[in-house]
Design an enzyme around this catalytic site. Structure first.
Site, PDB file in Angstrom:
ATOM      1  N   CYS A 289     -11.200  35.832  34.625  1.00  0.00           N
ATOM      2  CA  CYS A 289      -9.860  36.202  34.226  1.00  0.00           C
ATOM      3  C   CYS A 289      -9.187  35.806  33.138  1.00  0.00           C
ATOM      4  O   CYS A 289      -8.774  34.888  33.134  1.00  0.00           O
ATOM      5  CB  CYS A 289      -8.891  36.104  35.379  1.00  0.00           C
ATOM      6  SG  CYS A 289      -7.345  36.954  35.441  1.00  0.00           S
TER       7      CYS A 289
ATOM      8  N   CYS B  94      -5.365  35.401  33.205  1.00  0.00           N
ATOM      9  CA  CYS B  94      -4.842  34.369  33.889  1.00  0.00           C
ATOM     10  C   CYS B  94      -5.275  32.956  32.966  1.00  0.00           C
ATOM     11  O   CYS B  94      -4.312  32.159  32.894  1.00  0.00           O
ATOM     12  CB  CYS B  94      -6.012  33.797  35.249  1.00  0.00           C
ATOM     13  SG  CYS B  94      -6.307  35.216  36.226  1.00  0.00           S
ATOM     14  N   ASP B  95      -6.386  33.109  32.097  1.00  0.00           N
ATOM     15  CA  ASP B  95      -6.851  31.548  31.542  1.00  0.00           C
ATOM     16  C   ASP B  95      -6.615  32.055  30.138  1.00  0.00           C
ATOM     17  O   ASP B  95      -7.020  30.912  29.139  1.00  0.00           O
ATOM     18  CB  ASP B  95      -8.045  31.301  32.104  1.00  0.00           C
ATOM     19  CG  ASP B  95      -8.045  31.005  33.540  1.00  0.00           C
ATOM     20  OD1 ASP B  95      -6.964  30.514  34.122  1.00  0.00           O
ATOM     21  OD2 ASP B  95      -9.118  31.346  34.083  1.00  0.00           O
TER      22      ASP B  95
END
Ligand code: NDP
Length: 309
Positions: free
Chosen positions: A134, A137-138
């Site tokens: 992701c 997300c990261d």
């Protein structure tokens, strides 16, 4: 046989949010955790884009908090997986992995989607330490670093373009000699000086002492000019597709051809009365924890309305 008024299946942000709302509405929800308690978010480390946490929050802590909040309002959380259902008439029948059978008057399906991985041992070894599925997300953790994205579809191109806004260099590892992505996404990738596409390339493994420090790659596997080499990178992002976890509810609940549950417009209503879908299992587009949480709230409100009728 146990008959449950409202059964929530899945323990990601959608499931727990539905449980909090349903508990506060006195619906005595039962939540079946599923294979990955806490959901997909538990495969990442820190969450910085969930509102309410200005300094970010540990993903497992966030999910633990949601779980406790659901329990506080009386949700009965059970460690089990739904393997099969019969939704032909209410009350609906469900079978769990221990082969027990339960019935439910209303169901909220929040079983999420699972990112596909290549199947390398190293993916597991470096999970959360340089391996991610992701970018949204990261990606932030890779500012000014070098990353690789695997895949040649729209997701891979989108993630590579997103990461190029943060990282110093992005390699796109594509197994075919062309991209599958739509024209506009391809143009974005080819027009971005920070992105380098490595066609006809597969990943053999990852290496690094403290997290990912590089990938072992193979170019033109099986061809006369096959070549293996090491590519130094700090992050390895998988973007080879997601698989919605809807198998147990098919064929009763309508899905698209890839298995995402179809709902009526923006609502959580499925084609089966009293059966609702929330979170990533019904969302091929956004796949964000906060979006899933919002849809869980909507599903609980709809379930309350349905049960009152
Ligand atoms: P896709 O199935 O479209 O693409 C998956 C990609 O991963 C392909 O390039 C595929 O390669 C590659 N791949 C699969 N398995 C492996 C493997 N084992 N090793 C290496 N590469 C592999 O998935 P997406 O997630 O990209 O897209 C899903 C759907 O969502 C699509 O319909 C897409 O259009 C849509 N979407 C739309 C977006 C938008 O419009 N903004 C954004 C994101 C997704 P190969 O081509 O060789 O099979």
């Amino acid at each position: 046989m146990e008959n449950i008024k409202l059964l929530i299946v899945g323990s990601g942000p959608a499931g727990y949010t539905a449980a909090i709302y349903a508990g506060r509405a006195n619906l005595s929800p039962v939540l079946i955790e599923g294979l990955q308690p806490g959901g997909q978010l538990t495969t990442t480390t820190e969450v910085e884009n969930f509102p309410g946490f200005p300094e970010g929050v540990d993903a497992n802590e966030l999910m633990d908090n949601m779980r406790q909040q659901a329990e506080r309002f009386g949700c009965d959380i059970r460690s089990a997986t739904v393997v099969r259902t019969d939704l032909s008439q209410s009350p609906y029948h469900l079978w769990l992995d221990d082969e027990s059978e339960i019935t439910a008057e209303s169901i909220i399906i929040c079983t999420g989607a699972s990112a596909k991985y290549l199947g390398l041992d190293d993916e597991r070894k470096y999970m959360g330490q340089g391996v991610s599925a992701c970018a949204t997300c990261d990606g932030f953790f890779y500012r000014k670093k070098v990353v690789a994205v695997v895949g040649g579809g729209d997701t891979a191109c989108e993630e590579a373009t997103y990461l190029a806004g943060l990282a110093s260099k992005v390699y796109l590892i594509v197994r075919k000699p062309y991209l599958r992505a739509s024209q506009i996404m391809q143009e974005r990738v080819f027009g971005n000086p920070k992105i380098e596409v490595l066609f006809e390339t597969n990943t053999l493994g990852l290496y690094g002492e403290n997290g990912v420090e590089g990938a072992h790659l193979i170019f033109r596997k099986g061809e006369a000019d096959e070549r293996t080499y090491d590519l130094p990178i700090d992050g390895f992002f998988l973007a080879i597709g997601h698989r919605p976890n809807s198998d147990a509810f098919r064929p009763w609940v309508k899905t698209d051809e890839t298995g995402y549950i179809l709902t009526e417009g923006d609502s959580p209503l499925t084609n089966v009365p009293g059966v609702f879908a929330a979170g990533d299992v019904a969302d091929p587009h956004y796949r964000q924890a906060v979006v899933a949480a919002g849809s869980g709230a909507k599903a609980a409100i709809e379930a309350e309305k349905y049960l009152k009728q």
